[in-house]
Design an enzyme around this catalytic site. Structure first.
Site, PDB file in Angstrom:
ATOM      1  CD  GLU A 122      26.451  49.991 -85.988  1.00  0.00           C
ATOM      2  OE1 GLU A 122      27.383  48.768 -86.057  1.00  0.00           O
ATOM      3  OE2 GLU A 122      26.641  50.790 -86.910  1.00  0.00           O
TER       4      GLU A 122
ATOM      5  CG  HIS B  60      28.899  48.490 -89.540  1.00  0.00           C
ATOM      6  ND1 HIS B  60      29.048  48.944 -88.100  1.00  0.00           N
ATOM      7  CD2 HIS B  60      30.015  48.578 -90.149  1.00  0.00           C
ATOM      8  CE1 HIS B  60      30.198  49.504 -88.082  1.00  0.00           C
ATOM      9  NE2 HIS B  60      30.828  49.381 -89.520  1.00  0.00           N
TER      10      HIS B  60
ATOM     11  NE  ARG C 136      34.169  53.360 -86.148  1.00  0.00           N
ATOM     12  CZ  ARG C 136      34.316  52.454 -87.133  1.00  0.00           C
ATOM     13  NH1 ARG C 136      33.741  52.400 -88.515  1.00  0.00           N
ATOM     14  NH2 ARG C 136      35.539  51.908 -86.965  1.00  0.00           N
TER      15      ARG C 136
END
Length: 527
Positions: free
Chosen positions: A265, A283, A236
């Protein structure tokens, strides 16, 4: 736990098609509406019993408060950072994820970044594509014999350890939950973080993002590490302090970083993305066909199993439900709710109550005190409004209302029972109940032990009155005059103080106050 009715589910992101197929095959209507903004989701969510998301949909308190029918939020992936779990719990909504769905994919990407950092693979690729042949520029290092520190030794941390051990790395780690003897069986030596930082050549983090892990790698911890340590974050964004990482990279204290996740993000500040010693991905931890299929399948099957009353897997805020999937537990839950309702009706004029103590008795209820406590609170807090409390939010609502709840279990008793005591303005009210033949029964109310247990079903009238041979005939006459048929009468065999009685009625009395000439206190309810 009684089966939860889920008729319509909204899937707000791109989830593997097997998810929709499994849900539909089990009679659930599924609507897919990806790429909704917050306002669209708030407008849409009111029509659904369930919501399935991945990581892009932000299920905020505003969304949850607009969801008048929502019963479950399913996150097709690991973690629930994008779901307001506290707001969901308060609303009685189950939040679940698929804790093992992307384990292998996330572990493999972690290993890929570790190896890429060691051999500068992405940088060499880009150099080749630019027409260069720089063999000396990309001198790397073997992983053999190096020390890998793994912070977070859950499913993913374990898989990373086994894979990197095959490269001859020594694996050490830290985890506040997994016992050291367990990780030792995987070949991971556990130690404190203070011991871990200075020993590592490489560090990878695999923890959830919470206050205790935010900025876990910061200026102070980088200073304790070996000069040139390489770090990886596929967990994370925010576990590694991004500003501290940049400073460590610039000073050479950190020799390289592999980042799949960011605080923001996509990241607007590209300084880390563009740094020559940083390898970045958008990601991609769960972005494999296998992980997406597994997560989609897992979340659909978990919802179906819950709906059918089989089991509850992956719930992050409803551990109380774990032991509620047997017919016996359903009966005891009904008892708990009924006892709560009885005590609530007896204390209506003396509200609010501020303390509740629930004691379970008997070996068979040893593992049941958690859901019995919640069931009693449901009965105590239910007020007939549309937003009925449930086992998920009962304790949260009690705390919010200033009610102190304690629970105990008395062992060594052969007979199973539940004793509830509540405090109201200095007065104590108490009830004891059990289950006989699958039916919840009341054994005692306010120290009056009934000669025949009271079946907690139908319309019930409880009252306290002085013992008198004329009491029953007076009551019968009163009910006949009111046009209400008496179905049962339960008197106490023993009592402390004035006795309490219970009458089963064919219908509720229109005016309970009319009983005042006959009784000292009275309460009436339908169970």
């Amino acid at each position: 736990m009684a089966p939860i009715s889920i008729k319509r589910i909204l899937i707000s992101e791109s989830v593997d098609s097997c998810c929709m197929k499994i849900l539909q095959e089990n009679g659930i209507q599924v609507i897919e509406k990806p790429n909704m903004n917050k306002d669209d989701l708030i407008a849409e969510i009111k029509d659904y019993d369930g919501l399935v998301v991945r990581s892009a949909t932000k299920v905020t308190a505003d969304v949850i408060n607009a969801a008048s029918n929502l019963k479950v939020i399913g996150r097709a992936g690991t973690g629930v950072d994008n779901v307001d779990v506290d707001a969901s719990t308060k609303k009685g909504i189950i939040v679940m994820n698929t804790p093992s769905g992307n384990t292998i994919s996330a572990a493999e990407l972690t290993c890929t970044l570790l190896m890429s950092l060691s051999r500068h693979v992405p940088q060499a690729v880009m150099s080749m594509k630019a027409g260069n042949w720089d063999r000396k520029k990309f001198m790397g290092a073997e992983m053999y014999g190096k020390i890998l520190g793994i912070v977070g030794l859950g499913r993913i941390g374990k898989e990373v350890a086994s894979r990197m051990q095959s490269f001859g790395m020594k694996t050490i780690g830290y985890d506040p939950i997994t016992p050291p003897e367990v990780t030792a069986s995987w070949g991971v030596e556990q130690m404190s973080l203070e011991e871990l930082w200075p020993r590592c050549d490489y560090i990878t983090v695999h923890t959830p993002l919470m206050p205790s892990t935010t900025g876990l790698l910061n200026d102070a911890t980088f200073a304790k590490c070996k000069k040139g340590v390489k770090v990886v974050n596929c967990a994370r964004g925010g576990i590694i302090d991004e500003a501290a990482l940049l400073r460590a990279l610039e000073s050479g204290q950190c020799g390289g970083a592999g980042l799949d996740v960011f605080v923001e993000e996509p990241p607007k500040d590209r300084v880390l993305v563009n740094h020559p010693n940083v390898i970045t991905c958008p990601h991609l931890g769960a972005s494999t066909k296998e992980a997406q299929a597994r997560c989609g399948q897992d979340i659909a099957l978990q919802i179906v199993d819950m709906v059918k009353g089989k089991c509850l897997v992956g719930a992050v805020n409803a551990q109380v439900l774990a032991s509620t999937f047997s017919p016996e537990s359903h009966q005891w839950i009904r008892l708990g709710e009924a006892i709560g309702a009885v005590l609530k009706s007896c204390t209506t004029s003396k509200q609010p109550f501020n303390q509740v103590q629930i004691t379970t008795q008997g070996d068979s209820l040893k593992a049941s005190s958690s859901y019995m406590t919640s069931a009693v609170i449901v009965g105590l807090l239910t007020d007939g409004s549309k937003s009925r409390p449930n086992l998920v939010n009962a304790l949260s609502l009690a705390k919010e209302s200033g009610i102190t709840v304690t629970r105990n279990h008395s062992e060594g008793l052969t007979e199973s029972a539940c004793v509830v005591e509540i405090s109201v303005n200095g007065s104590c009210y108490r009830a004891t109940g059990s289950v006989q033949g699958g039916v919840p029964i009341l054994l005692e109310l306010n120290r009056s032990v009934f000669r025949q247990p009271v079946s907690l079903t139908g319309n019930l009238l409880f009252f306290k009155a002085a013992s008198s041979p004329l009491l029953l005939s007076s009551l019968t006459g009163f009910l006949a005059k009111a046009g209400v048929e008496m179905e049962s009468f339960s008197a106490p065999t023993t009592c402390i103080g004035e006795p309490w009685y219970c009458v089963g009625l064919a219908s509720l009395l229109g005016d309970l106050g009319a009983l005042k000439p006959l009784v000292q206190e009275a309460a009436m309810l339908s169970v």
